[in-house]
Scaffold this active site. Structure first.
Site, short mmCIF file in Angstrom:
data_model
loop_
_atom_site.label_atom_id
_atom_site.label_comp_id
_atom_site.label_asym_id
_atom_site.label_seq_id
_atom_site.Cartn_x
_atom_site.Cartn_y
_atom_site.Cartn_z
N GLU A 93 0.84 -1.20 0.00
CA GLU A 93 0.00 0.00 0.00
C GLU A 93 0.87 1.25 0.00
OE1 GLU A 93 -2.66 0.14 3.31
OE2 GLU A 93 -3.88 1.74 2.45
N GLY A 121 -8.44 5.45 6.99
CA GLY A 121 -9.28 5.39 8.19
C GLY A 121 -8.70 4.42 9.20
N ALA A 122 -8.09 3.33 8.72
CA ALA A 122 -7.60 2.30 9.64
C ALA A 122 -6.08 2.17 9.65
CB ALA A 122 -8.24 0.96 9.29
N SER A 123 -5.40 2.63 8.61
CA SER A 123 -3.93 2.61 8.66
C SER A 123 -3.37 3.84 7.96
CB SER A 123 -3.37 1.33 8.02
OG SER A 123 -3.45 1.39 6.62
N THR A 124 -2.09 4.08 8.20
CA THR A 124 -1.45 5.23 7.57
C THR A 124 -0.06 4.80 7.10
OG1 THR A 124 -0.96 7.58 7.80
CG2 THR A 124 -0.46 6.21 9.71
N1 LIG Z 1 -14.56 14.61 3.05
C1 LIG Z 1 -13.87 13.95 3.99
N2 LIG Z 1 -13.52 14.58 5.12
C2 LIG Z 1 -12.81 13.93 6.06
N3 LIG Z 1 -12.41 12.66 5.97
C3 LIG Z 1 -12.75 12.00 4.87
C4 LIG Z 1 -13.49 12.59 3.81
N4 LIG Z 1 -13.66 11.68 2.83
C5 LIG Z 1 -13.04 10.55 3.25
N5 LIG Z 1 -12.52 10.74 4.48
C6 LIG Z 1 -11.75 9.80 5.30
O1 LIG Z 1 -10.65 9.31 4.56
C7 LIG Z 1 -10.29 8.04 5.09
C8 LIG Z 1 -10.16 7.09 3.93
O2 LIG Z 1 -9.68 5.89 4.44
P1 LIG Z 1 -9.87 4.50 3.67
O3 LIG Z 1 -9.13 4.57 2.40
O4 LIG Z 1 -11.32 4.15 3.61
O5 LIG Z 1 -9.20 3.53 4.72
P2 LIG Z 1 -7.87 2.66 4.70
O6 LIG Z 1 -6.96 3.26 3.67
O7 LIG Z 1 -7.30 2.77 6.08
O8 LIG Z 1 -8.31 1.28 4.37
C9 LIG Z 1 -11.38 7.65 6.09
O9 LIG Z 1 -10.95 7.94 7.39
C10 LIG Z 1 -12.53 8.59 5.72
O10 LIG Z 1 -13.34 8.87 6.83
CA LIG Z 2 -6.96 4.16 1.69
#
Ligand SMILES: Nc1ncnc2c1ncn2[C@@H]1O[C@H](COP(=O)(O)OP(=O)(O)O)[C@@H](O)[C@H]1O
Ligand SMILES: [Ca+2]
Length: 495
Positions: A174, A203-206
């Site tokens: 990733e 949302g769950a990892s960075t």
């Molecule tokens: N308009 C927005 N404002 C704030 N946060 C947002 C917005 N659109 C998406 N997000 C956030 O962006 C993140 C996207 O993470 P995501 O790709 O779903 O998770 P991961 O990559 O950890 O599997 C989430 O935390 C979601 O809430």
């Molecule tokens: Ca993502």
């Protein structure tokens, strides 16, 4: 009348042989240029397509990419032509109802079917990559994650594309593919330019990924990815922090504040006047916090806002562990990180949050960013709802902005001096920044290890030179016929 005939006789241009030579000459030029243009023209601009679904923890998105058919191996040519946001939550949220996960993808897939030309459907690869939401579900209940994948695969196979499978990406993949996307779209790879680091907040990892001159992988092989792209070797440092995406980080911060199972908390990361009843079993239903669940607590607690940026930073800092590091230097939680180097592109939630807060301009000094956040967090909840209405995420932007600044400075060691090396980005040249494009480029072998042979001249240059040469030859030919030219004589005009 006789003068006219006399002049005609003297004027060799009117001789049939000169006319024929001229006509043949012009025809030869036209033929030569036509052949040159047709023979060397790039093959007709037919396109190839690829589809990638990003099954994130919070939602799924579909991306369609297109590139000229004959240029598979050239960089900077693959473009995102469409994106579709799947309605509803991420596929990991359908653990107890997997068939709904498959169904949820249908609308975007139908859209893709309409947009990719029908004669290309069967040759268009379709990939689904799942990230941290499915990583967590897989940790929690691997058979539930298998069921979700089974349902998703069943739904995707019903479409006429060349489905290449659905799988969980590792954190390394990733991070590394996000880095490939950013540098591919910036045209840095083919030109061998210094690359940009990639910061992805989900949302769950960075993820944090960057090329470091001081890192050869020996210190921490798990954080090392090597690429050879267009004849250049890249030694990439990458790390993915599971549970440190902003939604799980919020859970951990709330968990830190509810360890003793209180009936209510005053959370500095939420606005004054904000109040909500939260369920302990919902909050702790994630492997990131499940072990911290308080015993003998009431089923719910009242979540109230305190609106204090500095205190919010303090509770956020508690989710980072800075106590142990077995390497020369660490970011946090005992994870190795070399010195930061070069420029960075920060995307996904980094962008969404900082864009909402009007803080995407990183020439704003870090101290001013903190000051603005302090003021924003101190804004009463009633004032915010009045200003923005009840928009999604509104309650969380104070937490998210504070988390971003804390993660960057305390976690990754960005300072006031290095903060401006970060650029918050959403798209680069029309394509979303994220891991999906890099993933597809890799799986379709679209970035060669060695630099491709390029023709010495671009097509337009080639055509121009052939045309100029042909005209030049023709002019020389006409000049060589000079002895046949009419002698310059001052004939009176004949009316
Ligand atoms: N308009 C927005 N404002 C704030 N946060 C947002 C917005 N659109 C998406 N997000 C956030 O962006 C993140 C996207 O993470 P995501 O790709 O779903 O998770 P991961 O990559 O950890 O599997 C989430 O935390 C979601 O809430
Ligand atoms: Ca993502």
């Amino acid at each position: 009348m006789s003068a006219q005939r006399e002049m005609k006789e003297k004027n060799h241009w009117h001789k049939p042989v000169t006319i024929i030579i001229t006509v043949i000459g012009v025809m030869a030029i036209v033929a030569l240029v036509t052949v040159a243009v047709l023979q060397n023209r790039p093959l007709s601009q037919k396109y190839k397509y690829g589809i990638v679904m990003d099954a994130g923890s919070s939602h799924t998105a579909l991306y369609i990419y297109a590139w000229p058919a004959e240029k598979d191996n050239n960089t900077g040519r693959v473009e995102q032509t469409h994106s579709c946001k799947v309605k509803g939550p991420g596929i990991s949220s359908y653990a107890s109802n997997p068939s709904k996960a498959g169904e949820s993808l249908r609308v975007c897939m139908q859209e893709a079917k309409q947009l990719v030309p029908a004669n290309h459907h069967s040759e268009t690869p379709l990939y689904l990559g799942a990230t941290a939401g499915m990583r967590l579900l897989n940790l929690e209940d691997s058979s539930a994650s298998d069921r979700v994948f089974h349902a998703v695969e069943g739904a995707l196979q019903k479409f006429p594309f060349s489905f290449q499978g659905a799988r969980i990406l590792s954190g390394q993949e990733e991070g590394a593919f996000g880095w490939v996307t950013v540098n591919y779209l910036d045209d840095r790879l083919k030109q061998g330019l210094e690359t940009k680091g990639a910061l992805d907040l989900g949302g769950a990892s960075t993820q944090i990924s960057f090329v470091s001159d001081t890192f050869d992988g020996s210190e921490s092989p798990d954080n090392n990815v090597n690429f050879r792209l267009y004849g250049n070797d890249y030694n990439l440092y990458t790390h993915s922090f599971l549970c440190y995406g902003k939604d799980q980080a919020l859970r951990m911060t709330l968990a830190q504040q509810t360890l003793s199972g209180p009936g209510s908390i005053l959370d500095p990361c939420f606005h004054r006047g904000y109040t909500d009843t939260k369920n302990y079993s919902v909050l702790y239903d994630s492997p990131c916090v499940s072990k911290m669940k308080p015993q003998n607590a009431t089923p719910t607690f009242t979540h109230k806002g305190g609106g204090d940026f500095l205190q919010c930073q303090d509770v956020i800092k508690r989710i980072f562990n800075f106590t142990h590091c077995k390497y020369n230097q660490c970011s946090f939680n005992g994870i190795f990180q070399p010195f930061l180097q070069g420029q960075y592109g920060a995307f996904s939630a980094y962008y969404f949050v900082m864009d909402f807060l009007n803080l995407t301009d990183t020439s704003i000094p870090l101290e001013d960013v903190k000051e603005k956040l302090k003021r924003y967090c101190a804004t009463p909840w009633s004032e915010l709802t009045q200003q923005h209405g009840n928009i999604k995420y509104l309650a969380e932007y104070c937490f998210s902005g504070t988390y971003i600044v804390t993660l960057l400075t305390e976690g990754y060691n960005f300072t006031s001096q290095t903060y401006p090396t970060i650029k918050y980005i959403k798209k680069i040249k029309g394509s979303d920044a994220g891991w999906t494009l890099g993933y597809m480029l890799n799986l379709t072998n679209m970035i060669p290890a060695e630099a491709p042979d390029t023709p010495p001249l671009p097509h337009a240059g080639y055509v121009s030179i052939v045309t100029i040469m042909a005209i030049l030859l023709f002019v020389l030919f006409i000049v060589s016929l000079r002895p046949l030219w009419p002698r310059c004589s001052k004939q009176p005009h004949i009316i």
